[in-house]
Every structure is written in C-alpha cells, then in structure tokens.
Design an enzyme around this catalytic site. Structure first.
Site: not given
Length: 241
Positions: A152, A165, A169
C-alpha cells in the site's frame, strides 16, 4: 527500488499461467481473478467465504478450468492444507498474489481494540508469511515462480487513524525485501502498491469519497498486465501500478 508501472502492452507472453490469488472473493482479488480468466489464464482463488467463491467461479470463462478453495490465511494449518490441495489438483502455481487483507476502523491507536489490531496483523502480515512458508519450497523445487505481496502507499508512508494497517503494510515491504534476498535464482518476490482504488476497505476510511477513485475492474486491466510480465529479474522490487 520503487517502480511505477502504467504499461498496457502484452499479456506476459503467449503461454497460459496459473495464478493463485488470496482474498479472491471480493475487491481487488475478485477483479484480478476475472481479468486473468478472461485472458485465458488459470485462476486458483481462496477466501474464507465459500458462497462468494462459488459465485465468482460461475462468472469466470470456462469455470471448470479454475480452482476455488476455502482457506484462512491467518491459519498456518489452513494454508498448509491449501498448498497440499493446490499441488494435488493444479501443481505449483506460476504466480502467487498475496492479496488477502483487512484494515482497522478509523481510530487513534490507543482506541483500537486489541482484537482488531491482532486481526489486521494476523491477516496482513502473518497471512503473507504463512503463504511464503508453504509455497516458496514448492517453487524452489520447480526452480521458478513469482510472488506478489500486496502492499500500500501506506506501507511507504504514514496516516493518522490507520496505524495498525500502516504498520502491517510497512511489515509487508520489509518482509518482501528480506525474503527476496533468501530465495534462489529463478524466483522473484515483489511488493506491489495498487494505488487508491474504490473498494470496501477504502470506503471504511474515506466514506462516500471513495467513489471518486477508480473501480477495481479498471485497476485489474493494468495490474494483470504488470503481474503477468514480472520475471525473476524483478526480485526485491517495490512496484506501483
């Protein structure tokens, strides 16, 4: 190395590839599965949601040529069984796309429940590790293979309210670069930032404004071409569609 890809040339060669996609039942995984099947490639998809997998398979070109299996990337034993079933029915995949992922609800880190944090890490990091653990040895035996770990833009920068998150990533980026140094010649492990796509995950962060971004189907047109054209020379790359 961080590379952007915008090309639309070719389909990665004339021969049909077998591509395993985790989290294939919705979002980017589903769109990629549909696009690859339309181009004549064999899709192996896994997800925790069997009814969505069955629905997807019914939409694919020549559905009998593809394989869809219920599996949970968070579970090492589930992925061990997935690898066994894939080997029995389709052999070693040419390409694996570690797409399964989740995101936390927008919250400051001290307000993210422990269980939610664990789910993000277990899915996005341990899930990738479980796939690598069971499929890299198969690719080594075959002396070739491409593994794409979905990252990401937030795996290369930070953002408020999605710290779990982002952390997951960033971990995918580091895991990818490290494992790339461990695999032998003939195998490539790369990290792929898909860009900002209108998926359920984006809507959970952006709300209604997620609709302003490109649809998964439009993304899959470019991503499929890019993934099919990856070679062992791309090992260790951090790519952006």
């Amino acid at each position: 190395m961080t590379t952007s890809f915008n090309g639309m040339n070719g389909v990665g060669g004339a021969s049909s590839r077998t591509v395993l996609i985790t989290g294939a039942s919705k979002g980017l995984g589903r769109a990629l599965a549909l696009e690859l099947a339309k181009r004549g490639h064999t899709v192996i998809g896994c997800s925790r949601t069997q009814d969505k997998l069955s629905s997807l398979q019914s939409e694919l070109s020549s559905p009998e040529n593809h394989l869809f299996l219920n599996a949970d990337v968070k579970s090492n034993s589930s992925i061990e069984e997935l690898a066994r079933a894939v080997m029995e029915k389709k052999g070693v995949p040419d390409i694996i796309v570690n797409n399964a992922g989740t995101i936390n609800r927008n919250n400051k880190i001290w307000e993210v429940p422990e269980e939610e944090f664990d789910t993000v890490i277990d899915t996005n990091v341990k899930g990738v590790a479980n796939m690598l653990r069971h499929f890299i040895p198969l690719m080594i035996t075959r002396k070739q293979g491409i593994i794409v770990n979905m990252s990401s833009g937030w795996g290369r920068s930070g953002a408020a309210l999605v710290a779990p998150y982002c952390a997951s990533k960033w971990a995918v980026e580091g895991l990818t670069r490290s494992v790339a140094k461990e695999v032998p010649d003939g195998i490539a492990v790369v990290a792929l930032n898909p860009g900002v796509i209108n998926t359920d995950m984006l809507a959970s962060c952006f709300g209604n404004s997620a609709a302003l971004y490109q649809a998964p189907e439009a993304w899959a047109l470019k991503a499929a071409t890019m993934i099919l054209n990856l070679t062992a020379a791309d090992n260790g790359a951090s790519l952006t569609v």
